[in-house]
Design an enzyme around this catalytic site. Structure first.
Site, PDB file in Angstrom:
ATOM      1  N   GLY A  14       0.810  -1.215   0.000  1.00  0.00           N
ATOM      2  CA  GLY A  14       0.000   0.000   0.000  1.00  0.00           C
ATOM      3  C   GLY A  14       0.843   1.264   0.000  1.00  0.00           C
ATOM      4  O   GLY A  14       0.512   2.251   0.650  1.00  0.00           O
ATOM      5  N   SER A  40       0.815  -3.612   5.238  1.00  0.00           N
ATOM      6  CA  SER A  40       1.153  -3.806   6.638  1.00  0.00           C
ATOM      7  C   SER A  40       1.665  -2.500   7.220  1.00  0.00           C
ATOM      8  O   SER A  40       2.720  -2.009   6.816  1.00  0.00           O
ATOM      9  CB  SER A  40       2.229  -4.894   6.737  1.00  0.00           C
ATOM     10  N   VAL A  48       9.152   8.550  -0.048  1.00  0.00           N
ATOM     11  CA  VAL A  48       9.888   9.787  -0.311  1.00  0.00           C
ATOM     12  C   VAL A  48       9.732  10.263  -1.756  1.00  0.00           C
ATOM     13  O   VAL A  48      10.329  11.254  -2.135  1.00  0.00           O
ATOM     14  CB  VAL A  48      11.389   9.663   0.024  1.00  0.00           C
ATOM     15  N   ALA A  51       8.530  14.156  -6.342  1.00  0.00           N
ATOM     16  CA  ALA A  51       8.554  14.969  -7.568  1.00  0.00           C
ATOM     17  C   ALA A  51       8.111  14.097  -8.732  1.00  0.00           C
ATOM     18  O   ALA A  51       8.474  12.927  -8.817  1.00  0.00           O
ATOM     19  CB  ALA A  51       9.962  15.487  -7.811  1.00  0.00           C
ATOM     20  N   LYS A  79       5.331  21.984 -10.628  1.00  0.00           N
ATOM     21  CA  LYS A  79       6.699  21.732 -11.063  1.00  0.00           C
ATOM     22  C   LYS A  79       6.799  21.982 -12.566  1.00  0.00           C
ATOM     23  O   LYS A  79       6.103  21.335 -13.346  1.00  0.00           O
ATOM     24  CB  LYS A  79       7.069  20.273 -10.723  1.00  0.00           C
ATOM     25  N   VAL A 189       3.748 -17.392   1.179  1.00  0.00           N
ATOM     26  CA  VAL A 189       3.239 -17.319  -0.204  1.00  0.00           C
ATOM     27  C   VAL A 189       3.167 -18.747  -0.726  1.00  0.00           C
ATOM     28  O   VAL A 189       4.166 -19.469  -0.746  1.00  0.00           O
ATOM     29  CB  VAL A 189       4.193 -16.474  -1.089  1.00  0.00           C
TER      30      VAL A 189
HETATM   31  P1  FAD Z   1       6.861   0.997  -0.826  1.00  0.00           P
HETATM   32  O1  FAD Z   1       6.588   2.426  -0.584  1.00  0.00           O
HETATM   33  O2  FAD Z   1       8.071   0.398  -0.182  1.00  0.00           O
HETATM   34  O3  FAD Z   1       5.584   0.176  -0.361  1.00  0.00           O
HETATM   35  C1  FAD Z   1       5.661  -1.201  -0.142  1.00  0.00           C
HETATM   36  C2  FAD Z   1       4.367  -1.686   0.465  1.00  0.00           C
HETATM   37  O4  FAD Z   1       4.411  -3.106   0.569  1.00  0.00           O
HETATM   38  C3  FAD Z   1       4.072  -1.140   1.864  1.00  0.00           C
HETATM   39  O5  FAD Z   1       2.712  -0.799   1.980  1.00  0.00           O
HETATM   40  C4  FAD Z   1       4.346  -2.351   2.759  1.00  0.00           C
HETATM   41  O6  FAD Z   1       3.529  -2.342   3.923  1.00  0.00           O
HETATM   42  C5  FAD Z   1       3.938  -3.488   1.844  1.00  0.00           C
HETATM   43  N1  FAD Z   1       4.563  -4.757   2.224  1.00  0.00           N
HETATM   44  C6  FAD Z   1       5.858  -5.135   2.068  1.00  0.00           C
HETATM   45  N2  FAD Z   1       6.034  -6.378   2.583  1.00  0.00           N
HETATM   46  C7  FAD Z   1       4.830  -6.780   3.037  1.00  0.00           C
HETATM   47  C8  FAD Z   1       4.358  -7.949   3.692  1.00  0.00           C
HETATM   48  N3  FAD Z   1       5.179  -8.966   4.007  1.00  0.00           N
HETATM   49  N4  FAD Z   1       3.074  -8.014   4.041  1.00  0.00           N
HETATM   50  C9  FAD Z   1       2.204  -6.988   3.754  1.00  0.00           C
HETATM   51  N5  FAD Z   1       2.592  -5.862   3.149  1.00  0.00           N
HETATM   52  C10 FAD Z   1       3.888  -5.758   2.809  1.00  0.00           C
HETATM   53  N6  FAD Z   1       9.893   8.628  -7.209  1.00  0.00           N
HETATM   54  C11 FAD Z   1       9.463   9.688  -7.915  1.00  0.00           C
HETATM   55  O7  FAD Z   1       8.665   9.530  -8.849  1.00  0.00           O
HETATM   56  N7  FAD Z   1       9.891  10.940  -7.590  1.00  0.00           N
HETATM   57  C12 FAD Z   1      10.801  11.170  -6.619  1.00  0.00           C
HETATM   58  O8  FAD Z   1      11.138  12.314  -6.348  1.00  0.00           O
HETATM   59  C13 FAD Z   1      11.314  10.050  -5.916  1.00  0.00           C
HETATM   60  N8  FAD Z   1      12.271  10.182  -4.964  1.00  0.00           N
HETATM   61  C14 FAD Z   1      12.787   9.075  -4.376  1.00  0.00           C
HETATM   62  C15 FAD Z   1      13.882   9.189  -3.506  1.00  0.00           C
HETATM   63  C16 FAD Z   1      14.459   8.047  -2.934  1.00  0.00           C
HETATM   64  C17 FAD Z   1      15.652   8.178  -2.045  1.00  0.00           C
HETATM   65  C18 FAD Z   1      13.908   6.775  -3.194  1.00  0.00           C
HETATM   66  C19 FAD Z   1      14.480   5.544  -2.555  1.00  0.00           C
HETATM   67  C20 FAD Z   1      12.829   6.659  -4.047  1.00  0.00           C
HETATM   68  C21 FAD Z   1      12.282   7.789  -4.662  1.00  0.00           C
HETATM   69  N9  FAD Z   1      11.246   7.677  -5.571  1.00  0.00           N
HETATM   70  C22 FAD Z   1      10.808   8.767  -6.252  1.00  0.00           C
HETATM   71  C23 FAD Z   1      10.618   6.386  -5.803  1.00  0.00           C
HETATM   72  C24 FAD Z   1       9.320   6.317  -5.022  1.00  0.00           C
HETATM   73  O9  FAD Z   1       9.564   6.517  -3.654  1.00  0.00           O
HETATM   74  C25 FAD Z   1       8.680   4.959  -5.236  1.00  0.00           C
HETATM   75  O10 FAD Z   1       8.561   4.709  -6.596  1.00  0.00           O
HETATM   76  C26 FAD Z   1       7.308   4.926  -4.632  1.00  0.00           C
HETATM   77  O11 FAD Z   1       7.348   5.319  -3.311  1.00  0.00           O
HETATM   78  C27 FAD Z   1       6.695   3.568  -4.778  1.00  0.00           C
HETATM   79  O12 FAD Z   1       7.103   2.702  -3.778  1.00  0.00           O
HETATM   80  P2  FAD Z   1       6.359   1.312  -3.685  1.00  0.00           P
HETATM   81  O13 FAD Z   1       4.920   1.554  -3.466  1.00  0.00           O
HETATM   82  O14 FAD Z   1       6.764   0.481  -4.839  1.00  0.00           O
HETATM   83  O15 FAD Z   1       7.019   0.646  -2.406  1.00  0.00           O
END
Ligand code: FAD
Length: 502
Positions: A14, A40, A48, A51, A79, A189
Site C-alpha cells: 500500500g 502492513s 519519499v 517529484a 513543477k 506465499v
Molecule cells: P513501498 O513504498 O516500499 O511500499 C511497499 C508496500 O508493501 C508497503 O505498503 C508495505 O507495507 C507493503 N509490504 C511489504 N512487505 C509486506 C508484507 N510482508 N506483508 C504486507 N505488506 C507488505 N519517485 C518519484 O517519482 N519521484 C521522486 O522524487 C522520488 N524520490 C525518491 C527518492 C528516494 C531516495 C527513493 C528511494 C525513491 C524515490 N522515488 C521517487 C521512488 C518512489 O519513492 C517509489 O517509486 C514509490 O514510493 C513507490 O514505492 P512502492 O509503493 O513500490 O514501495
C-alpha cells in the site's frame, strides 16, 4: 472463444505503487472483479517519492481527480522542470524545463535554428524560448489554456506532493469504489504445484487470501516476484553507482519555487522539493565514495530551512527485475526495479506499468502474448530512462573521484551513439514511444556542456532576418505571459491551499 475473465485480483503493498494500482483497477470492480489490497502498517512505505513529471496529470485525469482538490490534500505544488546546479562545474546551473522550445520552422527543429542565430549573436538564451522555463525563472505559475495561439498553451507542468498523503488520498478513492483493504503482514506465499503460479498469500493471523492475478507492489524486496518466484535482478550499479540516500524534511525557507532542484555534491547529488507545508531534501550518494556520516554532514550543512526530523537512511540497488510479469505476478513500483530520482521517473514508471497492465489485462487462459509484450516494453522503457539518467553523469565536468569515474566509464552503446550524434550536428534521434522528448535531451545535453560542432544544414536554408524576428516575437510573448502570471505561492494559496499552507 476467449477464456473466462479473471475475477480475483490481489495487490500486495500500500505504498504509492499499490494505491495507484488499486485506484486504476477500481474500475474493474464494476465488471465484477474483486480487488483486494494488502498492506502492513508495521512495515510502512518508502514514501519519499515527491517529484513527478507531466504524465501524472493524465493519470489523475483518468481517475477523474480534480487537480485543486488533490493538491490541497497532498500539500502539493507545481513543477515546471528541474534545475541542475554544479553538474557541469561548480557555480554552473541549467534548467531542464517541461515542454518544447519555440517551434519547428519550415520543418527545421527549433534548437538548430536557435543555435545558428545564437552563434551570430542574434538570439537570447535557449530558456527564453520555453514557456515553462520563462515562468520558472520568474517563480510564476498559471494554469495553461487550451487555445493553441495562446503562449499559455505551451506551459507544461507536473507536481510535487507528499507521497504518503498521495497514497492516503488514493486509498480513500479506491475504497469508495469497491477496493477492499486488508491490514496484515504476509508471512507465507503458496505456489501451485503444477505451474508454480502464486495461489494464495497467508497473513500473520493465519488468514489465507487467494487470487488469480497478484500485483506485487511490496517495494524493494519484491515479496512475490523475487522472494517467491526468484525472477532475478539486472544490476546497473556499474553505470549508476549511487546506492544510498538520506532524506530530511525542513521548514520552508526562501522561495516556494515551481521546480525541483538537483545539486551535485562530492559523492552524489542533493534534491530540494518544495511543498506547501515543508521542503523535502535528500542526498543520493555512492557508499563507495563517502561514508554515511560524511554524507549526513554534507546534507545537514546544505539545507535552507530548519530540519523537521533526523535524516532517514535508504538503501537501493539500481537496476530492473528481469521479468516484470512472471507467471501470474506483475511487479509494479520498486519491486520491478529502481532508478535514482534524478529525473523523477519512478512514479511515472508505476503509472506506465499500470497503463500497460490495463491494456494487456490477462484472462484465465494465461496466454504468453500479453506477458511477453508487457515485459518487452517494460524492459525498453527502463533502459531508455536509464540512459537518460546516465547522460547526466557521463557528461559532468566535476573533479571528485565519483565524478571522474562516471565521466570515464563505458556507457551503453545506445547512449554513446546519441551523445556522438548530438556532438556532431546537434541531432537527436529517438524512438517515437520514448518517455523523454527531444527537447529534454537538448536541455540536458546543452546544459551539461555538450556543444555540437554544427547544426542541421536545413537551418542555413532559412532567411536569418525573418527567423530572428520570429525568435524575438516568441521571446517577448513568453516573457509578457510569464510576467502576467501570479507568483507560484500566490497561485497555490488562491486555488489549492492546503490547511497547512503558510
Ligand atoms: P513501498 O513504498 O516500499 O511500499 C511497499 C508496500 O508493501 C508497503 O505498503 C508495505 O507495507 C507493503 N509490504 C511489504 N512487505 C509486506 C508484507 N510482508 N506483508 C504486507 N505488506 C507488505 N519517485 C518519484 O517519482 N519521484 C521522486 O522524487 C522520488 N524520490 C525518491 C527518492 C528516494 C531516495 C527513493 C528511494 C525513491 C524515490 N522515488 C521517487 C521512488 C518512489 O519513492 C517509489 O517509486 C514509490 O514510493 C513507490 O514505492 P512502492 O509503493 O513500490 O514501495
Amino acid at each position: 472463444m476467449s477464456a473466462p475473465a479473471i475475477r480475483k485480483v490481489v495487490v500486495v503493498g500500500g505504498g504509492t505503487a499499490g494505491w495507484m494500482t488499486a485506484a486504476a483497477l477500481a474500475r474493474l470492480t464494476r465488471a465484477g472483479v474483486q480487488v483486494t489490497l494488502i498492506e502492513s502498517d508495521s512495515i510502512g512505505i518508502v514514501g519519499v517519492g515527491e517529484a513527478t513529471i507531466p504524465p501524472i496529470r493524465s493519470f489523475n485525469a483518468m481517475l477523474g481527480i480534480d487537480e485543486n482538490h488533490f493538491l490541497a490534500h497532498t500539500q502539493g505544488s507545481m513543477k515546471l522542470g528541474i534545475e541542475f546546479v554544479d553538474w557541469n562545474q561548480p557555480g554552473h546551473r541549467y534548467l531542464h524545463p517541461f515542454g518544447e522550445y519555440g517551434f519547428s520552422i519550415d520543418g527545421v527543429r527549433f534548437h538548430h535554428v536557435w543555435r545558428k542565430l545564437r552563434a551570430a549573436g542574434r538570439a537570447g538564451l535557449l530558456d527564453e524560448y520555453s514557456m515553462s522555463a520563462t515562468a520558472a525563472g520568474l517563480n510564476r505559475f498559471s494554469a495553461p489554456v487550451a487555445e493553441q495561439n495562446s503562449p499559455l498553451s505551451q506551459l507544461v507542468y507536473a507536481y510535487h506532493f507528499d507521497a504518503s498523503l498521495y497514497a492516503g488520498y488514493l486509498r480513500g478513492y479506491s475504497e469508495a469504489r469497491g477496493v477492499v483493504r486488508r491490514e496484515g503482514k504476509i508471512t507465507d506465499v503458496a505456489l501451485r504445484g503444477e505451474d508454480g503460479f502464486v495461489e494464495a498469500v497467508t497473513l500473520e493471523d493465519g488468514t489465507r487470501i487467494e487470487a488469480e492475478l497478484f500485483i506485487d507492489c511490496s517495494g524493494f524486496r519484491g515479496l512475490l516476484i523475487e522472494e517467491a518466484l526468484h525472477t532475478g535482478y539486472e544490476d546497473w550499479t556499474h553505470w549508476l553507482p549511487c546506492d544510498r540516500a538520506l532524506a530530511v524534511p525542513t521548514e520552508n525557507a526562501g522561495l516556494l519555487t515551481p521546480y525541483t532542484r538537483a545539486t551535485a555534491r562530492p559523492a552524489g547529488w542533493q534534491w530540494r522539493i518544495p511543498l506547501q507545508h515543508r521542503t523535502g531534501n535528500g542526498y543520493v550518494y555512492s557508499s563507495a565514495h563517502v561514508s554515511d556520516d560524511e554524507a549526513a554532514a554534507t546534507l545537514l550543512a546544505n539545507l535552507e530551512g530548519k530540519p523537521l526530523a533526523d535524516p532517514r537512511p535508504l538503501r537501493f540497488t539500481t537496476g530492473r527485475r528481469k521479468l516484470a510479469w512472471n507467471r501470474n505476478v506483475v511487479a509494479i513500483g520498486l519491486s520491478s526495479g529502481f532508478l535514482e530520482p534524478l529525473e523523477s521517473t519512478s512514479i511515472h514508471l508505476i503509472q506506465s506499468g499500470i497503463s500497460r497492465l490495463l491494456a494487456l489485462f490477462p484472462d484465465s487462459g494465461w496466454g504468453n502474448a500479453e506477458r511477453d509484450a508487457y515485459n518487452a516494453f517494460t524492459r525498453s522503457q527502463y533502459e531508455r530512462v536509464r540512459d537518460f539518467v546516465i547522460l547526466h553523469y557521463k557528461t559532468n565536468g566535476r573533479d571528485e573521484p565519483l565524478w571522474r569515474y562516471v565521466r570515464e566509464m563505458a556507457v551503453p552503446d545506445s547512449l554513446t551513439q546519441r551523445i556522438e550524434l548530438f556532438r556532431n550536428r546537434g541531432r537527436i534521434f529517438r524512438h517515437e514511444d520514448e518517455l523523454f522528448a527531444e527537447a529534454s535531451w537538448v536541455a540536458v545535453l546543452l546544459g551539461q556542456g555538450v556543444t555540437p560542432t554544427g547544426w542541421d544544414p536545413l537551418a542555413d536554408a532559412l532567411d536569418s532576418d525573418q527567423v530572428a524576428t520570429m525568435l524575438e516575437r516568441i521571446r517577448t510573448t513568453f516573457r509578457r505571459a510569464a510576467e502576467a502570471m501570479p507568483d507560484h505561492a500566490a497561485y497555490l494559496s488562491r486555488h489549492c491551499a492546503s490547511r497547512g499552507i503558510a
